[in-house]
Design an enzyme around this catalytic site. Structure first.
Site, mmCIF file in Angstrom:
data_model
loop_
_atom_site.group_PDB
_atom_site.id
_atom_site.type_symbol
_atom_site.label_atom_id
_atom_site.label_comp_id
_atom_site.label_asym_id
_atom_site.label_seq_id
_atom_site.Cartn_x
_atom_site.Cartn_y
_atom_site.Cartn_z
ATOM 1 N N GLU A 131 33.199 -14.200 -33.923
ATOM 2 C CA GLU A 131 33.009 -13.754 -32.537
ATOM 3 C C GLU A 131 32.113 -12.524 -32.479
ATOM 4 O O GLU A 131 31.306 -12.369 -31.564
ATOM 5 C CB GLU A 131 34.384 -13.474 -31.917
ATOM 6 C CG GLU A 131 34.370 -12.918 -30.509
ATOM 7 C CD GLU A 131 33.860 -13.892 -29.461
ATOM 8 O OE1 GLU A 131 32.860 -14.575 -29.731
ATOM 9 O OE2 GLU A 131 34.443 -13.936 -28.367
ATOM 10 N N THR A 184 26.787 -12.578 -23.152
ATOM 11 C CA THR A 184 27.854 -11.564 -23.116
ATOM 12 C C THR A 184 27.340 -10.196 -23.554
ATOM 13 O O THR A 184 27.665 -9.172 -22.951
ATOM 14 C CB THR A 184 29.024 -11.997 -24.027
ATOM 15 O OG1 THR A 184 29.576 -13.201 -23.501
ATOM 16 C CG2 THR A 184 30.116 -10.947 -24.081
HETATM 17 N N1 HSE Z 1 36.011 -9.400 -22.708
HETATM 18 C C1 HSE Z 1 34.700 -9.919 -22.962
HETATM 19 C C2 HSE Z 1 33.739 -9.424 -21.900
HETATM 20 C C3 HSE Z 1 34.768 -11.413 -22.948
HETATM 21 O O1 HSE Z 1 34.126 -9.444 -20.728
HETATM 22 O O2 HSE Z 1 32.635 -8.990 -22.228
HETATM 23 C C4 HSE Z 1 33.457 -12.101 -23.107
HETATM 24 O O3 HSE Z 1 33.627 -13.497 -22.999
#
Ligand code: HSE
Length: 311
Positions: A131, A184
């Protein structure tokens, strides 16, 4: 040891409105499949990737499924070869934990292939390696739900303190995935570095309220707690028709609606399957035919990854 293992790992909804980087839950579908196969030639190789439109690297060191397998092979002191096939069943950059599902499927499959029988908490460390390649940051709010199934709270990160939260019967999730892509890593750059004490107070009230609402269970408390005053304001403009879709889902009876992960997918929670289905129809209508989409309606996935086939 096995010769070949095919594993499914589910998509997940992370953040869950108020729990940025610390909460997430798994859904029934979509999910990714990974096949691992023993090979004569030593090392780890990715032999095939489908469903990624050629976007993912074949170099296992920089691939979210490849990196956990390399790490597990080293951990097991295995000298032989492992070939990997990755079958993406959801779009990249969808906000549904696509990279996490591949990392979890790969780690789970490597554990079976090498006969390691590691615990979920041990496998989590390996899945997080994958990840991290995708998002550039260590966050486990997709990886942990995909691996454990159910609704997961990550109480802290050093080391990961995973808490499995009971999910009430009758809780259903609707997800709409508008066909755009959000990276992201880029989306995290939009977030504020500091928050006000007032916003922090609101946010931790909602976070605690959501967990309490799930555990009691109390659907009214869940509904009141599905709010985000910190992340949603910074990200919502990146998602087409976001406010319209959210409004439509609430009018259709959803308990709450917010961004799934970093988007563009949007999730809603409902207290019945029929409401969750209606919410899905209204969400799709609100997207206005501007852009293609998929809608998924499911219970919370309590199972996590599983072996589809092994030899
Ligand atoms: N918690 C992470 C974000 C999840 O919001 O950047 C990304 O899928």
């Amino acid at each position: 040891m096995k010769k070949e293992v095919r594993v499914f790992a589910p998509a997940s909804v992370s953040n869950v409105a108020c729990g940025f980087d610390i909460m997430g839950f798994a859904i029934e579908k979509p999910g990714d499949e990974v096949v691992l196969r023993l090979a004569e030639k030593p090392g780890v190789r990715i032999t095939k990737i489908t469903g990624d439109q050629g976007k993912l690297p074949l170099d296992p060191e920089v691939n979210t499924a490849g990196a956990p397998v390399i790490a597990l092979r080293e951990y097991a002191s295995f000298k032989g070869g492992i070939e990997i096939e990755i079958h993406k069943k959801m779009a990249l950059g969808s906000g549904l934990g696509s990279s996490a599902a591949s990392a979890v499927a790969a780690a789970f499959a490597a554990d079976r292939l090498l006969g390691l029988e590691l615990s979920k908490s041990q496998l989590l460390d390996f899945a997080i390696i994958g990840e991290k390649i995708a998002s550039g940051a260590v966050h486990a709010d997709n990886v942990a739900p995909s691996l454990y199934g159910g609704f997961i709270l990550i109480r802290g990160y050093n080391p990961p303190d995973i808490v499995e939260i009971p999910v009430p019967e009758g809780l259903f999730c609707t997800v709409i995935h508008p066909h755009t892509e959000i990276n992201t890593r880029e989306s995290r750059k939009l977030l504020p570095a500091l928050v006000t004490l007032e916003d922090a107070k609101t946010q931790w009230g909602n976070t605690a309220g959501l967990i309490a609402g799930l555990m009691k269970p109390d659907f009214g408390l869940i509904a009141r707690s599905l709010q985000d005053v910190i992340i949603e304001p910074a990200r919502k403009s990146t998602i087409p028709c976001y406010e319209k879709i959210k409004q439509a889902s609430l009018e259709a009876g959803a308990l709450g609606c917010n961004i799934s992960g970093s988007g563009p997918s949007i999730f809603a929670l409902s207290d019945s399957l029929s409401t969750a289905r209606l919410v899905g129809e209204k969400m799709r209508l609100a997207l206005d035919g501007n852009i293609g989409s998929e809608v998924y309606v499911s219970a919370i996935n309590r199972r996590g990854p599983y072996v589809i086939e092994e030899k």
